[in-house]
Write a protein that holds these residues in place. Structure first.
Motif, short mmCIF file in Angstrom:
data_model
loop_
_atom_site.label_atom_id
_atom_site.label_comp_id
_atom_site.label_asym_id
_atom_site.label_seq_id
_atom_site.Cartn_x
_atom_site.Cartn_y
_atom_site.Cartn_z
N LEU A 160 2.44 21.37 -14.14
CA LEU A 160 1.67 20.13 -14.24
C LEU A 160 2.46 19.05 -14.97
O LEU A 160 2.39 17.87 -14.63
N LYS A 161 3.24 19.46 -15.97
CA LYS A 161 4.05 18.50 -16.71
C LYS A 161 5.12 17.90 -15.81
O LYS A 161 5.41 16.70 -15.86
N ASP A 162 5.72 18.71 -14.96
CA ASP A 162 6.73 18.21 -14.04
C ASP A 162 6.12 17.28 -13.00
O ASP A 162 6.74 16.31 -12.58
N ARG A 163 4.89 17.58 -12.57
CA ARG A 163 4.24 16.72 -11.58
C ARG A 163 3.95 15.34 -12.13
O ARG A 163 3.88 14.37 -11.37
N SER A 164 3.77 15.23 -13.43
CA SER A 164 3.48 13.92 -14.02
C SER A 164 4.66 12.97 -13.87
O SER A 164 4.51 11.76 -13.99
N LYS A 165 5.85 13.51 -13.61
CA LYS A 165 7.03 12.67 -13.44
C LYS A 165 7.21 12.22 -11.99
O LYS A 165 8.13 11.48 -11.70
N TRP A 166 6.36 12.72 -11.10
CA TRP A 166 6.51 12.35 -9.70
C TRP A 166 6.17 10.88 -9.48
O TRP A 166 6.76 10.23 -8.63
N PHE A 167 5.21 10.37 -10.21
CA PHE A 167 4.73 9.01 -10.00
C PHE A 167 5.42 8.06 -10.97
O PHE A 167 5.25 8.16 -12.18
N LYS A 168 6.21 7.15 -10.43
CA LYS A 168 6.93 6.19 -11.26
C LYS A 168 5.97 5.08 -11.71
O LYS A 168 5.04 4.73 -11.00
N PRO A 169 6.20 4.52 -12.90
CA PRO A 169 5.35 3.41 -13.35
C PRO A 169 5.48 2.20 -12.43
O PRO A 169 6.55 1.94 -11.87
N MET A 170 4.40 1.47 -12.28
CA MET A 170 4.38 0.31 -11.41
C MET A 170 5.30 -0.78 -11.95
O MET A 170 5.35 -1.04 -13.15
N ALA A 171 6.05 -1.42 -11.06
CA ALA A 171 6.95 -2.49 -11.47
C ALA A 171 6.15 -3.68 -11.99
O ALA A 171 4.99 -3.89 -11.63
N TRP A 172 6.80 -4.47 -12.86
CA TRP A 172 6.10 -5.60 -13.48
C TRP A 172 5.65 -6.62 -12.45
O TRP A 172 4.55 -7.16 -12.54
N GLU A 173 6.48 -6.90 -11.46
CA GLU A 173 6.10 -7.87 -10.44
C GLU A 173 4.89 -7.39 -9.65
O GLU A 173 4.03 -8.19 -9.27
N GLU A 174 4.81 -6.09 -9.41
CA GLU A 174 3.65 -5.54 -8.71
C GLU A 174 2.40 -5.66 -9.57
O GLU A 174 1.31 -5.97 -9.07
N LYS A 175 2.56 -5.43 -10.87
CA LYS A 175 1.42 -5.60 -11.78
C LYS A 175 0.95 -7.05 -11.80
O LYS A 175 -0.25 -7.33 -11.81
N MET A 176 1.91 -7.98 -11.81
CA MET A 176 1.56 -9.40 -11.80
C MET A 176 0.82 -9.78 -10.53
O MET A 176 -0.17 -10.53 -10.56
N LYS A 177 1.28 -9.25 -9.42
CA LYS A 177 0.64 -9.56 -8.13
C LYS A 177 -0.80 -9.06 -8.12
O LYS A 177 -1.72 -9.79 -7.71
N ASN A 178 -1.01 -7.84 -8.57
CA ASN A 178 -2.37 -7.28 -8.60
C ASN A 178 -3.26 -8.05 -9.57
O ASN A 178 -4.43 -8.34 -9.28
N ALA A 179 -2.70 -8.37 -10.75
CA ALA A 179 -3.48 -9.11 -11.74
C ALA A 179 -3.82 -10.51 -11.26
O ALA A 179 -4.91 -11.03 -11.54
N CYS A 180 -2.91 -11.12 -10.52
CA CYS A 180 -3.16 -12.46 -9.99
C CYS A 180 -4.29 -12.43 -8.97
O CYS A 180 -5.15 -13.31 -8.95
N GLU A 181 -4.30 -11.41 -8.13
CA GLU A 181 -5.37 -11.28 -7.14
C GLU A 181 -6.72 -11.01 -7.79
O GLU A 181 -7.76 -11.40 -7.26
N GLN A 182 -6.70 -10.35 -8.95
CA GLN A 182 -7.94 -10.02 -9.65
C GLN A 182 -8.34 -11.08 -10.67
O GLN A 182 -9.36 -10.93 -11.34
#
Length: 214
Positions: free
Chosen positions: A28-50
């Motif tokens: 389970l600990k190894d699986r937590s590394k499968w998902f990379k953190p969201m890029a800042w530009e992607e976060k900005m895009k989502n936050a802008c839409e919301q």
């Protein structure tokens, strides 16, 4: 009374259970590394839409992103994620900007409304400015601005094939265009330097005037 065989079997079973549990936890600990953190530009895009993205201006250019977050927390008691906007060749050296992502849309609207209706002065005396200005997320940026390809006659290419250089030569149009481009670039840089120098002088006079009134 349990026999020795039963006791040993129980101990082995318990050990096998804990070994399997440990292996499962490691998986389970190894699986937590499968998902990379969201890029800042992607976060900005989502936050802008919301409606949770706010652009702050008139900040001290020396501030860090964490210091901007502290300003929002102590000034408005709202949690956020901030990031200072990277300076460019034409950015003002006297003022900084930052994008702030709030956890709730209502929090972003409340902060912007307070900044528009009131005057929030920071510790250095600067009034903070905030808006819902959309960021520029155009993706890949061009490398050479104003660069154009010029199609020349095939006959000239064949004639000058042996004497062609990788660099621009004084005997072609690219050389003249490059000189003109460098001249225009230098003129523009000089105009920006004059503008920011005059702006700095006006800011110094304004600060001195405000201090004399206090």
């Amino acid at each position: 009374m349990p026999t020795l065989y039963a006791i040993v079997s129980l101990m082995l079973g318990s050990m096998q259970y804990w070994i399997r549990l440990k292996i499962r936890l490691l998986e389970l600990k190894d699986r937590s590394k499968w998902f990379k953190p969201m890029a800042w530009e992607e976060k900005m895009k989502n936050a802008c839409e919301q409606g949770k993205l706010v652009r702050l201006e008139n900040l001290d250019p020396s501030l860090t992103s964490s210091e901007v977050q502290n300003i929002i927390w102590h000034g408005f008691e709202e949690s956020c994620t901030a990031k200072m906007i990277q300076k460019t060749a034409y950015s003002s050296p006297h003022s900084g900007q930052a994008f702030v992502i709030f956890k709730r849309k209502e929090a972003a609207e409340s902060v912007v409304r307070k900044l528009e209706e009131g005057c929030f002065l920071m510790s250095n005396g600067r009034p903070l400015v905030g808006s819902f200005e959309l960021p520029c997320l155009s993706g890949k940026k061009p490398i050479f601005y104003g660069h154009h390809a010029i199609d020349q006659p095939r006959q000239r290419e064949t004639k000058d094939a042996l004497s062609t250089s990788h660099c621009s030569q004084p005997n072609n149009i690219e050389y003249d265009m490059a000189l003109e481009w460098c001249l225009l670039q230098e003129r523009e840089d000089k105009s920006w330097r004059r503008l920011y120098q005059r702006q700095g002088e006006e800011l110094s006079k304004l600060k001195a005037k405000l201090k004399s009134k206090i």
